[in-house]
Structures are given as C-alpha cells and as structure tokens.
Design a protein around this motif. Sequence first.
Motif, PDB file in Angstrom:
ATOM      1  N   ARG A 218     -90.816  45.494  -0.697  1.00 51.12           N
ATOM      2  CA  ARG A 218     -91.904  44.486  -1.564  1.00 51.12           C
ATOM      3  C   ARG A 218     -92.134  44.894  -2.788  1.00 51.12           C
ATOM      4  O   ARG A 218     -92.016  44.161  -3.928  1.00 51.12           O
ATOM      5  N   GLU A 219     -92.359  46.206  -3.093  1.00 50.31           N
ATOM      6  CA  GLU A 219     -92.729  46.716  -4.278  1.00 50.31           C
ATOM      7  C   GLU A 219     -91.251  46.683  -5.178  1.00 50.31           C
ATOM      8  O   GLU A 219     -91.467  46.639  -6.672  1.00 50.31           O
ATOM      9  N   LEU A 220     -90.118  46.877  -4.676  1.00 53.75           N
ATOM     10  CA  LEU A 220     -88.890  46.860  -5.213  1.00 53.75           C
ATOM     11  C   LEU A 220     -88.368  45.558  -5.740  1.00 53.75           C
ATOM     12  O   LEU A 220     -87.407  45.281  -6.246  1.00 53.75           O
ATOM     13  N   GLY A 221     -89.183  44.544  -5.021  1.00 53.54           N
ATOM     14  CA  GLY A 221     -88.496  43.118  -5.192  1.00 53.54           C
ATOM     15  C   GLY A 221     -87.230  42.834  -4.387  1.00 53.54           C
ATOM     16  O   GLY A 221     -86.662  41.936  -4.658  1.00 53.54           O
ATOM     17  N   LEU A 222     -87.223  43.561  -3.201  1.00 53.83           N
ATOM     18  CA  LEU A 222     -86.106  43.406  -2.319  1.00 53.83           C
ATOM     19  C   LEU A 222     -86.231  42.222  -1.512  1.00 53.83           C
ATOM     20  O   LEU A 222     -86.443  42.750  -0.262  1.00 53.83           O
ATOM     21  N   GLY A 223     -86.454  41.040  -1.733  1.00 54.26           N
ATOM     22  CA  GLY A 223     -86.940  40.186  -0.785  1.00 54.26           C
ATOM     23  C   GLY A 223     -85.846  39.652   0.260  1.00 54.26           C
ATOM     24  O   GLY A 223     -86.125  39.287   1.294  1.00 54.26           O
ATOM     25  N   ASP A 224     -84.487  40.107  -0.093  1.00 47.29           N
ATOM     26  CA  ASP A 224     -83.623  39.653   0.852  1.00 47.29           C
ATOM     27  C   ASP A 224     -83.394  40.798   1.954  1.00 47.29           C
ATOM     28  O   ASP A 224     -82.215  40.957   2.656  1.00 47.29           O
ATOM     29  N   TRP A 225     -84.150  41.834   1.889  1.00 45.45           N
ATOM     30  CA  TRP A 225     -83.879  43.120   2.862  1.00 45.45           C
ATOM     31  C   TRP A 225     -84.721  43.075   4.031  1.00 45.45           C
ATOM     32  O   TRP A 225     -85.855  42.580   3.785  1.00 45.45           O
ATOM     33  N   THR A 226     -84.253  43.539   5.148  1.00 48.15           N
ATOM     34  CA  THR A 226     -85.239  43.486   6.237  1.00 48.15           C
ATOM     35  C   THR A 226     -85.088  44.910   6.943  1.00 48.15           C
ATOM     36  O   THR A 226     -84.364  45.682   6.721  1.00 48.15           O
ATOM     37  N   TYR A 227     -86.125  45.373   7.579  1.00 46.50           N
ATOM     38  CA  TYR A 227     -86.132  46.743   8.457  1.00 46.50           C
ATOM     39  C   TYR A 227     -86.848  46.509   9.717  1.00 46.50           C
ATOM     40  O   TYR A 227     -87.920  46.032   9.763  1.00 46.50           O
ATOM     41  N   GLY A 228     -86.036  46.676  10.782  1.00 44.31           N
ATOM     42  CA  GLY A 228     -86.396  46.510  11.999  1.00 44.31           C
ATOM     43  C   GLY A 228     -86.732  47.874  12.787  1.00 44.31           C
ATOM     44  O   GLY A 228     -86.540  48.800  12.279  1.00 44.31           O
ATOM     45  N   ARG A 229     -87.053  47.390  14.184  1.00 42.15           N
ATOM     46  CA  ARG A 229     -87.298  48.531  15.022  1.00 42.15           C
ATOM     47  C   ARG A 229     -86.602  48.275  16.357  1.00 42.15           C
ATOM     48  O   ARG A 229     -86.783  47.189  16.866  1.00 42.15           O
TER      49      ARG A 229
ATOM     50  N   VAL B 183     -85.194  55.336   1.699  1.00 44.41           N
ATOM     51  CA  VAL B 183     -85.329  54.093   1.005  1.00 44.41           C
ATOM     52  C   VAL B 183     -84.413  54.224  -0.252  1.00 44.41           C
ATOM     53  O   VAL B 183     -83.521  53.415  -0.544  1.00 44.41           O
ATOM     54  N   GLU B 184     -84.244  55.265  -1.193  1.00 47.49           N
ATOM     55  CA  GLU B 184     -83.482  55.620  -2.292  1.00 47.49           C
ATOM     56  C   GLU B 184     -82.096  55.529  -1.835  1.00 47.49           C
ATOM     57  O   GLU B 184     -81.240  55.098  -2.451  1.00 47.49           O
ATOM     58  N   GLN B 185     -81.668  56.322  -0.628  1.00 46.15           N
ATOM     59  CA  GLN B 185     -80.347  56.396  -0.285  1.00 46.15           C
ATOM     60  C   GLN B 185     -79.792  54.981   0.316  1.00 46.15           C
ATOM     61  O   GLN B 185     -78.687  54.755   0.072  1.00 46.15           O
ATOM     62  N   MET B 186     -80.738  54.371   0.981  1.00 43.94           N
ATOM     63  CA  MET B 186     -80.087  52.979   1.441  1.00 43.94           C
ATOM     64  C   MET B 186     -79.808  51.956   0.605  1.00 43.94           C
ATOM     65  O   MET B 186     -79.200  51.106   0.634  1.00 43.94           O
ATOM     66  N   THR B 187     -80.970  51.820  -0.563  1.00 45.51           N
ATOM     67  CA  THR B 187     -80.860  50.874  -1.279  1.00 45.51           C
ATOM     68  C   THR B 187     -80.573  50.993  -2.389  1.00 45.51           C
ATOM     69  O   THR B 187     -79.942  50.234  -3.421  1.00 45.51           O
ATOM     70  N   GLY B 188     -80.301  52.557  -3.152  1.00 43.53           N
ATOM     71  CA  GLY B 188     -79.738  52.883  -4.438  1.00 43.53           C
ATOM     72  C   GLY B 188     -80.620  52.557  -5.305  1.00 43.53           C
ATOM     73  O   GLY B 188     -80.098  52.746  -6.583  1.00 43.53           O
TER      74      GLY B 188
ATOM     75  N   SER C  71     -84.347  53.873  -7.365  1.00 43.44           N
ATOM     76  CA  SER C  71     -84.670  55.267  -7.292  1.00 43.44           C
ATOM     77  C   SER C  71     -85.838  55.154  -8.609  1.00 43.44           C
ATOM     78  O   SER C  71     -85.321  54.875  -9.841  1.00 43.44           O
ATOM     79  N   PRO C  72     -86.986  55.515  -8.663  1.00 42.46           N
ATOM     80  CA  PRO C  72     -87.784  56.190  -7.412  1.00 42.46           C
ATOM     81  C   PRO C  72     -88.146  55.120  -6.636  1.00 42.46           C
ATOM     82  O   PRO C  72     -88.766  54.039  -6.931  1.00 42.46           O
ATOM     83  N   ALA C  73     -88.223  55.430  -5.440  1.00 39.21           N
ATOM     84  CA  ALA C  73     -89.044  54.613  -4.234  1.00 39.21           C
ATOM     85  C   ALA C  73     -90.348  54.802  -4.738  1.00 39.21           C
ATOM     86  O   ALA C  73     -90.885  55.827  -5.262  1.00 39.21           O
ATOM     87  N   PRO C  74     -91.304  53.637  -4.253  1.00 38.13           N
ATOM     88  CA  PRO C  74     -92.613  53.646  -4.604  1.00 38.13           C
ATOM     89  C   PRO C  74     -93.370  54.248  -3.595  1.00 38.13           C
ATOM     90  O   PRO C  74     -94.005  53.861  -2.554  1.00 38.13           O
ATOM     91  N   LEU C  75     -93.509  55.787  -3.805  1.00 40.52           N
ATOM     92  CA  LEU C  75     -94.521  56.616  -3.109  1.00 40.52           C
ATOM     93  C   LEU C  75     -95.829  55.955  -2.846  1.00 40.52           C
ATOM     94  O   LEU C  75     -96.271  56.099  -1.463  1.00 40.52           O
ATOM     95  N   ALA C  76     -96.499  55.678  -3.656  1.00 36.87           N
ATOM     96  CA  ALA C  76     -97.916  55.441  -3.505  1.00 36.87           C
ATOM     97  C   ALA C  76     -98.248  54.241  -2.744  1.00 36.87           C
ATOM     98  O   ALA C  76     -98.966  54.060  -1.635  1.00 36.87           O
ATOM     99  N   ALA C  77     -97.321  53.174  -2.974  1.00 35.50           N
ATOM    100  CA  ALA C  77     -97.483  51.875  -2.094  1.00 35.50           C
ATOM    101  C   ALA C  77     -96.923  52.058  -0.780  1.00 35.50           C
ATOM    102  O   ALA C  77     -97.770  51.639   0.201  1.00 35.50           O
ATOM    103  N   MET C  78     -96.258  53.211  -0.419  1.00 31.68           N
ATOM    104  CA  MET C  78     -95.316  53.443   0.811  1.00 31.68           C
ATOM    105  C   MET C  78     -96.924  54.137   1.804  1.00 31.68           C
ATOM    106  O   MET C  78     -96.988  53.693   2.714  1.00 31.68           O
ATOM    107  N   ARG C  79     -97.358  55.082   1.052  1.00 31.82           N
ATOM    108  CA  ARG C  79     -98.563  55.823   1.389  1.00 31.82           C
ATOM    109  C   ARG C  79     -99.651  54.713   1.755  1.00 31.82           C
ATOM    110  O   ARG C  79    -100.167  54.946   2.940  1.00 31.82           O
TER     111      ARG C  79
END
Length: 275
Positions: A28-39, A250-255, A257-265
């Motif tokens: 969401r923070e990176l604007g990657l609206g076409d990415w999904t992450y499942g479990r 996130v950085e490795q999978m999306t390419g 960087s930097p990934a949004p540490l604060a938003a993720m926390r």
Amino acid sequence: MSATRRAAVLGSPIAHSLSPVLHRAAYRELGLGDWTYGRHEVDEAALPAFMERLDDTWAGLSLTMPLKRAVIPLLDEITPTAASVEAVNTVVLTGDGRRLGDNTDIPGMLAALRERGVRQVERASVLGAGATASSALAALARICTGEVTAYVRSDARAAEMRGWGERLGVAVRTAPWEDAAAAFEAPLTVATTPAGTTDALAAAVPARPGTLFDVLYEPWPTALAAAWADRGGAVVGGLDLLVHQAVLQVEQMTGRSPAPLAAMRRAGEAALLAR
C-alpha cells in the motif's frame, strides 16, 4: 483476472502469521496496487508440489517452520547467509525462472539491534538451542568480539550449539538451563525459547540489565521482557525482528528500496492489538 504479481508466506501452522499484514502494508505504501500477498498452509510433504505450481505471476515466498530447510533442495541457488545456518526464509523468483533462497532473519536481527544502538558487544548469552538460536549465533558472529554462552537443556543440544559456533566462527560455551539466570550478566541476552519458557527467570533480572532480545512477539511483553523494561534495560522484541526481516523480503521481491519500515511496524502493532 489474475494479479500482476503474487507473493505469500508458507508454513504449518500458518494461521497466526503476521507476514501478510506487514507485506500488504508495504505494498500500500509503495503504491503496488497490483501486488497480492497470501498465506498458505504447507508442510514438508506438500512443499514440492506447491513449488511446481508456481507460475510467472509469482515474485517470491516467505517461509516459516517447518520449511526453512526442506526448501533448499528445491532451489537453484542460496546465499552464503542462508547456507551458513542451512535455513532459507525467503525465496525470490526471477524473471528467467530461477529460484533464489536467502535468509533475512540474520540481517534482520542485526538491524533490530542496531535500531536500539547495539552494534558491538564483548560478550553475549543465548537462551535456547533451536533453529532461531543458530540464527542468533550467526548474527552474534558479526558483532560479538568475545564468548557467547548458550544455556540449554540437554547434552545433545549443547553439542549442537558448540558445533554451530565452530561452523560460524564464534566462540560458544554451553551451560545447563538451571544456571540460566547467569545469562543476564552479559551485556546482551538473546532469548530464543517458546512462550512461557523464560517466565520463571523474570525475578532474576539484575538491577542494571544490559540489552534483552526476546524473539517472541505474541504474547507480548513476555514476563522476562516486562521485568527487563521495569529495571531500565533495553528490550528488542520479536515484532522488531519480524518487521526488519520482512523489510528485506519486500525489497528483494519487489525491487523497491527502501521498504516502508515505519508503516509495516504500525500495521504489525495494530494487528497484534486486535488479537
């Protein structure tokens, strides 16, 4: 219509995993609206078939127990960091179809410690001797200039920890779990044991403790972490580790960087509060 890019966390059990919360917050923070992450609930027996079904929409996988070692034969390459502890928690799927394995737990531990100002220590203690303990030794090999004492419950575990120390280039001394209160004399203590295991040690926290790295994030705070904080010691928690290793994933999978540490926390903290 399928999403442009997919990623997911695999393991068994997996329902408790916070990884989807963290990665989706990053998207969401990176604007990657076409990415999904499942479990996905996947055990060792089911892993090869799952990996075979991956198509070119997949960007990466996060792996938790019991898959971190089982995945290695299914990969094209693993990093030296992952090889050092024979554990992969991150798989990146490249555009040319290769499957690359890495371990972000080790650099994630180091980043979490740096965030609390811990960059080098002369001694350290490790409580426990499981898979997380070997990752802790790999991290300590980079910042501990002296001896690491591992407090364990059996001779077999003691031998394992000494073996990991030799392999990772860190001096490891082992001591029985009954003496674990002595761990707190070191400037850094890393607790790698399951929930409840260290509760009885809370009363032994000294008046002026150093830094505690407790890898649990639920329940939080642990009795040990609460007692540590009450005495003014610095505490690094399991959520800190989870977020920092996820940032690297996130950085490795999306390419990106930097990934949004604060938003993720923030997302992780909110999810834990809601449980």
